[in-house]
Design an enzyme around this catalytic site. Sequence first.
Site, PDB file in Angstrom:
ATOM      1  N   HIS A   1       0.964  -1.329  -0.071  1.00 21.22           N
ATOM      2  CA  HIS A   1       0.127  -0.083  -0.100  1.00 21.22           C
ATOM      3  C   HIS A   1       0.832   1.220   0.005  1.00 21.22           C
ATOM      4  O   HIS A   1       1.132   1.957   1.021  1.00 21.22           O
ATOM      5  CB  HIS A   1      -0.883   0.107   1.126  1.00 21.22           C
ATOM      6  CG  HIS A   1      -2.179  -1.034   1.098  1.00 21.22           C
ATOM      7  ND1 HIS A   1      -2.827  -1.327   2.124  1.00 21.22           N
ATOM      8  CD2 HIS A   1      -2.684  -1.355  -0.109  1.00 21.22           C
ATOM      9  CE1 HIS A   1      -3.885  -2.256   1.660  1.00 21.22           C
ATOM     10  NE2 HIS A   1      -3.746  -2.234   0.424  1.00 21.22           N
TER      11      HIS A   1
ATOM     12  N   HIS B   1     -10.215  -4.961   4.914  1.00 17.75           N
ATOM     13  CA  HIS B   1      -8.490  -4.896   4.545  1.00 17.75           C
ATOM     14  C   HIS B   1      -8.385  -6.085   4.010  1.00 17.75           C
ATOM     15  O   HIS B   1      -8.787  -7.192   4.138  1.00 17.75           O
ATOM     16  CB  HIS B   1      -8.082  -4.642   5.877  1.00 17.75           C
ATOM     17  CG  HIS B   1      -6.608  -4.286   5.755  1.00 17.75           C
ATOM     18  ND1 HIS B   1      -5.576  -5.418   5.525  1.00 17.75           N
ATOM     19  CD2 HIS B   1      -5.765  -3.197   5.518  1.00 17.75           C
ATOM     20  CE1 HIS B   1      -4.271  -4.841   5.187  1.00 17.75           C
ATOM     21  NE2 HIS B   1      -4.544  -3.716   5.491  1.00 17.75           N
TER      22      HIS B   1
ATOM     23  N   GLU C   1      -5.603  -8.286   3.908  1.00 16.11           N
ATOM     24  CA  GLU C   1      -5.208  -9.287   4.713  1.00 16.11           C
ATOM     25  C   GLU C   1      -6.217  -9.827   5.691  1.00 16.11           C
ATOM     26  O   GLU C   1      -6.421 -11.110   5.632  1.00 16.11           O
ATOM     27  CB  GLU C   1      -4.332  -8.403   5.585  1.00 16.11           C
ATOM     28  CG  GLU C   1      -3.521  -9.690   6.770  1.00 16.11           C
ATOM     29  CD  GLU C   1      -2.862  -8.894   7.594  1.00 16.11           C
ATOM     30  OE1 GLU C   1      -2.625  -9.739   8.875  1.00 16.11           O
ATOM     31  OE2 GLU C   1      -2.097  -7.905   7.714  1.00 16.11           O
TER      32      GLU C   1
ATOM     33  N   THR D   1      -1.970  -8.547  11.214  1.00 19.83           N
ATOM     34  CA  THR D   1      -0.623  -8.356  11.722  1.00 19.83           C
ATOM     35  C   THR D   1      -0.200  -6.780  11.807  1.00 19.83           C
ATOM     36  O   THR D   1       0.753  -6.356  12.342  1.00 19.83           O
ATOM     37  CB  THR D   1       0.330  -8.590  10.613  1.00 19.83           C
ATOM     38  OG1 THR D   1       0.192  -8.035   9.444  1.00 19.83           O
ATOM     39  CG2 THR D   1       0.047 -10.261  10.341  1.00 19.83           C
TER      40      THR D   1
ATOM     41  N   SER E   1      -2.971   2.341   4.147  1.00 18.16           N
ATOM     42  CA  SER E   1      -2.069   1.383   4.756  1.00 18.16           C
ATOM     43  C   SER E   1      -2.339   1.432   6.293  1.00 18.16           C
ATOM     44  O   SER E   1      -2.074   2.414   7.069  1.00 18.16           O
ATOM     45  CB  SER E   1      -0.579   2.166   4.709  1.00 18.16           C
ATOM     46  OG  SER E   1       0.286   1.728   5.561  1.00 18.16           O
ATOM     47  N   SER E   2      -2.803   0.164   6.784  1.00 14.78           N
ATOM     48  CA  SER E   2      -2.981  -0.076   8.136  1.00 14.78           C
ATOM     49  C   SER E   2      -1.943   0.355   9.268  1.00 14.78           C
ATOM     50  O   SER E   2      -2.225   1.092   9.975  1.00 14.78           O
ATOM     51  CB  SER E   2      -3.775  -1.286   8.292  1.00 14.78           C
ATOM     52  OG  SER E   2      -3.583  -1.553   9.679  1.00 14.78           O
ATOM     53  N   ASN E   3      -0.806  -0.023   8.866  1.00 11.45           N
ATOM     54  CA  ASN E   3       0.111   0.249   9.693  1.00 11.45           C
ATOM     55  C   ASN E   3       0.518   1.591   9.948  1.00 11.45           C
ATOM     56  O   ASN E   3       0.840   2.257  10.926  1.00 11.45           O
ATOM     57  CB  ASN E   3       1.442  -0.612   9.497  1.00 11.45           C
ATOM     58  CG  ASN E   3       2.279  -0.262   8.455  1.00 11.45           C
ATOM     59  OD1 ASN E   3       3.138   0.644   8.505  1.00 11.45           O
ATOM     60  ND2 ASN E   3       1.938  -1.099   7.098  1.00 11.45           N
TER      61      ASN E   3
END
EC number: 1.17.7.4
Length: 315
Positions: A48, A131, A133, A172, A230-232
């Site tokens: 992402h 998401h 993932e 994660t 982008s989740s992180n």
Amino acid sequence: MSFPKPPLHVVIAAPRGFCAGVDRAIKIVEVALDRYGPPVYVRHEIVHNRFVVDRLRGMGAVFVEELDDVPDGRPVIFSAHGVPKVVPAAAQARGLEYVDATCPLVSKVHRQAQRLVEAGKHILFIGHAGHPEVIGTFGQVPEGGMTLVETVEDAERIEVSNEENLSFLTQTTLSVDDTAEIVGTLQRRFPSIRAPRGEDICYATSNRQAAVKGIAARCERMLVIGAPNSSNSLRLAEVAERLGTPSRLIQRATDIDWDWLGTPATVGVTAGASAPELLVREVMGALSERFEVTEEEEAHVNEDMVFKLPRELVA
């Protein structure tokens, strides 16, 4: 007449930027382009980050959302976020050559999910709806084998048919603190719930959040370089905000809101796991045009994780 630039101390978090899974996924596309020649198709964004995707597109990668968009006879790569089981099965049925760039730490969660369901467990999966993932992990087990838990409120409300038959797994790239609160709620409500053997939130996500926590108190503003999907990266901005440091997620230096930034004495800078260091330097260059910058890197931990490329690309 030129006026002197105001001083600005920039504290750069470390670790930041590319993690081993992202680095591996990008290399997979580069090696595949070299081996097969363009075009090489990639199902979903490989990672992402628009800058990364645009660079690979310029090299001959073609990004598609569905396998149906891949023409016969061309190789296809599955993104670092992982895919449901039906996707590689469909590629095999069509005779497509494919390379799975799923991060090994995501693959580990996939294997855990399969083993738990085979053992008769029902999984409460902590993650964000929609998401990639989460979609990929749900696609590893039969329908009904997992239930999504997004919030503490979900954890308080969820009803299960057999409290003695529960386990949980997590995406994660979640907030370490949020996830701990959700897990605590589940363990209070369901004391016999089975935890994963190891931490599902990946080392890179945990390390980047800890690095932001280490510098946030010293900073008047925080710039987080990363994509809005982008989740992180989103979690890094949230971490700083919760510690009282106003934070903005930006994709490039051109996204800096100078009115919002103002003239602080100290600014923190970090980058999500999909953002290349080149973009950090770009942001530092933009800051240096307006401020007399002094730069400091504050290291939390040293990362030396490396993931091997798939066998089919190194044979």
